[in-house]
Design an enzyme around this catalytic site. Structure first.
Site, mmCIF file in Angstrom:
data_model
loop_
_atom_site.group_PDB
_atom_site.id
_atom_site.type_symbol
_atom_site.label_atom_id
_atom_site.label_comp_id
_atom_site.label_asym_id
_atom_site.label_seq_id
_atom_site.Cartn_x
_atom_site.Cartn_y
_atom_site.Cartn_z
ATOM 1 N N TYR A 157 15.965 29.946 9.709
ATOM 2 C CA TYR A 157 14.974 30.703 10.186
ATOM 3 C C TYR A 157 14.937 30.399 11.809
ATOM 4 O O TYR A 157 15.442 29.413 12.116
ATOM 5 C CB TYR A 157 13.576 29.954 9.868
ATOM 6 C CG TYR A 157 13.217 30.004 8.318
ATOM 7 C CD1 TYR A 157 13.078 31.488 7.803
ATOM 8 C CD2 TYR A 157 13.150 29.216 7.275
ATOM 9 C CE1 TYR A 157 12.817 31.691 6.535
ATOM 10 C CE2 TYR A 157 12.936 29.301 6.099
ATOM 11 C CZ TYR A 157 12.706 30.810 5.809
ATOM 12 O OH TYR A 157 12.332 31.036 4.359
ATOM 13 N N LYS B 128 0.980 -1.220 -0.113
ATOM 14 C CA LYS B 128 -0.050 0.057 0.116
ATOM 15 C C LYS B 128 0.893 1.385 0.047
ATOM 16 O O LYS B 128 1.839 1.193 0.088
ATOM 17 C CB LYS B 128 -0.842 -0.043 1.344
ATOM 18 C CG LYS B 128 -0.021 0.061 2.702
ATOM 19 C CD LYS B 128 -0.884 -0.445 3.732
ATOM 20 C CE LYS B 128 -0.392 -0.294 5.110
ATOM 21 N NZ LYS B 128 -1.018 -1.077 6.133
ATOM 22 N N ARG C 47 -10.463 -0.472 15.129
ATOM 23 C CA ARG C 47 -10.239 0.293 13.870
ATOM 24 C C ARG C 47 -11.022 -0.499 12.718
ATOM 25 O O ARG C 47 -12.112 0.195 12.623
ATOM 26 C CB ARG C 47 -8.554 0.254 13.370
ATOM 27 C CG ARG C 47 -8.403 1.187 12.580
ATOM 28 C CD ARG C 47 -6.872 1.282 12.209
ATOM 29 N NE ARG C 47 -6.282 0.291 11.592
ATOM 30 C CZ ARG C 47 -5.093 0.189 11.006
ATOM 31 N NH1 ARG C 47 -3.909 0.944 11.122
ATOM 32 N NH2 ARG C 47 -4.782 -0.729 10.501
ATOM 33 N N MET D 286 11.971 24.654 3.625
ATOM 34 C CA MET D 286 11.073 24.077 2.550
ATOM 35 C C MET D 286 12.101 23.331 1.643
ATOM 36 O O MET D 286 11.668 22.139 1.280
ATOM 37 C CB MET D 286 10.009 25.149 1.886
ATOM 38 C CG MET D 286 9.291 24.280 0.974
ATOM 39 S SD MET D 286 8.198 25.463 -0.093
ATOM 40 C CE MET D 286 7.045 26.059 1.259
HETATM 41 C C1 LIG Z 1 -0.335 -1.963 6.961
HETATM 42 C C2 LIG Z 1 -0.636 -3.097 7.328
HETATM 43 C C3 LIG Z 1 0.182 -4.088 7.528
HETATM 44 C C4 LIG Z 1 1.587 -4.150 7.217
HETATM 45 O O1 LIG Z 1 1.837 -3.541 8.759
HETATM 46 P P1 LIG Z 1 3.641 -3.208 8.775
HETATM 47 O O2 LIG Z 1 3.468 -2.802 10.200
HETATM 48 O O3 LIG Z 1 3.975 -2.191 7.888
HETATM 49 O O4 LIG Z 1 4.268 -4.665 8.563
HETATM 50 C C5 LIG Z 1 -0.552 -5.554 7.970
HETATM 51 N N1 LIG Z 1 -1.870 -5.692 7.983
HETATM 52 C C6 LIG Z 1 -2.727 -4.425 7.856
HETATM 53 C C7 LIG Z 1 -4.138 -4.690 8.268
HETATM 54 C C8 LIG Z 1 -2.111 -3.387 7.553
HETATM 55 O O5 LIG Z 1 -2.985 -2.230 7.630
#
Ligand SMILES: *Cc1c(COP(=O)(O)O)cnc(C)c1O
Length: 382
Positions: free
Chosen positions: A267, A48, A146, A320
């Site tokens: 800055y 992802k 979640r 930036m």
């Molecule tokens: C992002 C995610 C993972 C991978 O998690 P990592 O900590 O990056 O290994 C696995 N399962 C779910 C449901 C996730 O959202």
């Protein structure tokens, strides 16, 4: 045919302030290492967020060639892109079924991870409308609150055929605290997952993210879902990171300046040297995703860069488009206009920079800028 190792979607090195090197051999090696750790469980890959920032197509091709056949994305859009890269892969969509996109999931053979009764009903209704059984994964919440069915909801779908048209083929849950191996929630989630599995005894089960894989065989079940560890990030907060770094960021030196202790740099005038010295100004900043919080402030000493055996502390705030680094310790001929300074990679861990900014390596990786020139090295057998 010769293919430039620089990806055309990004600027050329001579036009860029930062250059990113992605080591695909290290990515493949990290996947094999996790697979070996988890055997006999199967090892999938989470890609992802554009493959945690390194580029979805390069990540996917490399992992497929290393032997990975199952992939997790967050969004249907990511799944559709991945399908074009890997026609033969099994692709799960972690964020579930998006209403109105059902036909696209089917067309791209994306398997939604269903985590609420409404999603299960929608997928079933769609499946019946096209007179097919369609595959799905079931997500049961075990304590993260979640996504996922509650255990009570899961129970109501167990036993009988859950929803006509829906063919579940995987049961998943997600760990909230696996980055902290001693956290009591880990054991509690393991126990709740055992209850969920008892409801669906025929389904293969998947619980472990990267930290779960490193937590040992109790957490492995049938399918591992590592993300961050594949890309070289630290999954667990204690001990050494056993994974090889995959991403190196180097910044172009624009100027080297002499600075006295009476002067300030940048800055807010918060950056000062305690003796006469030199600072290098490099062409990377927070517009490149190099988080402003990584700079020197009242709260934090700031991160450091690296060149030729020397650590180079940040001086003052991250701008930036610019960062100042203390190069007083480095011989003049080693760092000059046009030199490249490592901001993270094999000498400065990405998690060290993230830590200075009060965040985690995941955020630094997924914020990697399109302004960087990108070079992919190591195997990429397309
Ligand atoms: C992002 C995610 C993972 C991978 O998690 P990592 O900590 O990056 O290994 C696995 N399962 C779910 C449901 C996730 O959202």
């Amino acid at each position: 045919m010769f293919r430039s190792p620089f990806s055309p979607a990004y600027p050329r090195e001579q036009h860029a302030g930062g250059r990113l090197t992605v080591d695909l051999a290290a990515l493949a090696g990290n996947w094999r290492k996790l697979r070996d750790l988890g055997q006999p469980a199967q090892c999938a890959a989470v890609v992802k967020g554009d493959g945690y920032g390194i580029g979805l197509d390069h990540a996917a091709n490399t992992l497929w060639n290393a032997g990975c056949g199952t992939f997790f994305v967050a969004l249907p859009e990511e799944g559709m892109r991945l399908r074009e890269v890997l026609p033969g892969a099994t692709i799960y969509v972690l964020n579930g079924l998006f209403r109105g996109a059902e036909a696209d999931y089917r067309e791209a053979k994306l398997i939604p991870v269903l985590g609420s009764p409404g999603e299960i009903e929608d997928w079933g209704r769609f499946a019946r409308s096209v007179e097919r059984e369609l595959p799905a994964a079931l997500h049961v919440d075990t304590g993260m609150n979640r996504l996922g069915l509650t255990l009570a909801e899961a129970e109501s779908f167990a036993g009988v055929e859950m929803e006509p048209g829906v063919a579940p083929q995987l049961l998943i849950s997600h760990l909230a605290c696996a980055d902290a191996p001693g956290h009591p929630l880990n054991r509690r989630q393991l126990e709740a997952f055992a209850e969920a599995r008892a409801l669906f005894p025929d389904l293969p089960a998947s619980l472990a993210n990267s930290a779960g894989v490193l937590s040992g065989p109790d957490y492995h079940f049938d399918l591992l879902r590592p993300g961050i560890a594949l890309y070289g990030g630290r999954a667990q907060n204690d001990g050494n990171n056993p994974m090889a770094p995959v991403v190196t960021l180097e910044a172009r030196v624009l100027q080297v300046r002499d600075v006295t202790p009476e002067e300030s740099v940048g800055y807010g005038a918060v950056g000062c040297l305690d003796k006469p010295g030199r600072v290098a100004i490099v062409s990377v900043g927070y517009a490149d995703g190099l988080l402003r919080g990584a700079g020197e402030s009242e709260l934090s000493a700031g991160a450091a860069g690296w060149i030729a055996g020397h650590r180079l502390p940040y001086v003052g705030r991250v701008s930036m488009d610019l960062i100042a680094l203390d190069v007083t310790s480095v011989p003049e001929q080693v760092v000059e206009r046009g030199s490249w300074i490592e901001l993270f990679g094999s000498h400065i861990a990405i998690d060290e920079v993230a830590g200075a900014a009060g965040t985690i390596g995941y955020e630094l990786l997924t914020d990697l800028s399109r302004r960087y020139a990108r070079r992919y090295v190591g195997l990429d057998l397309r």
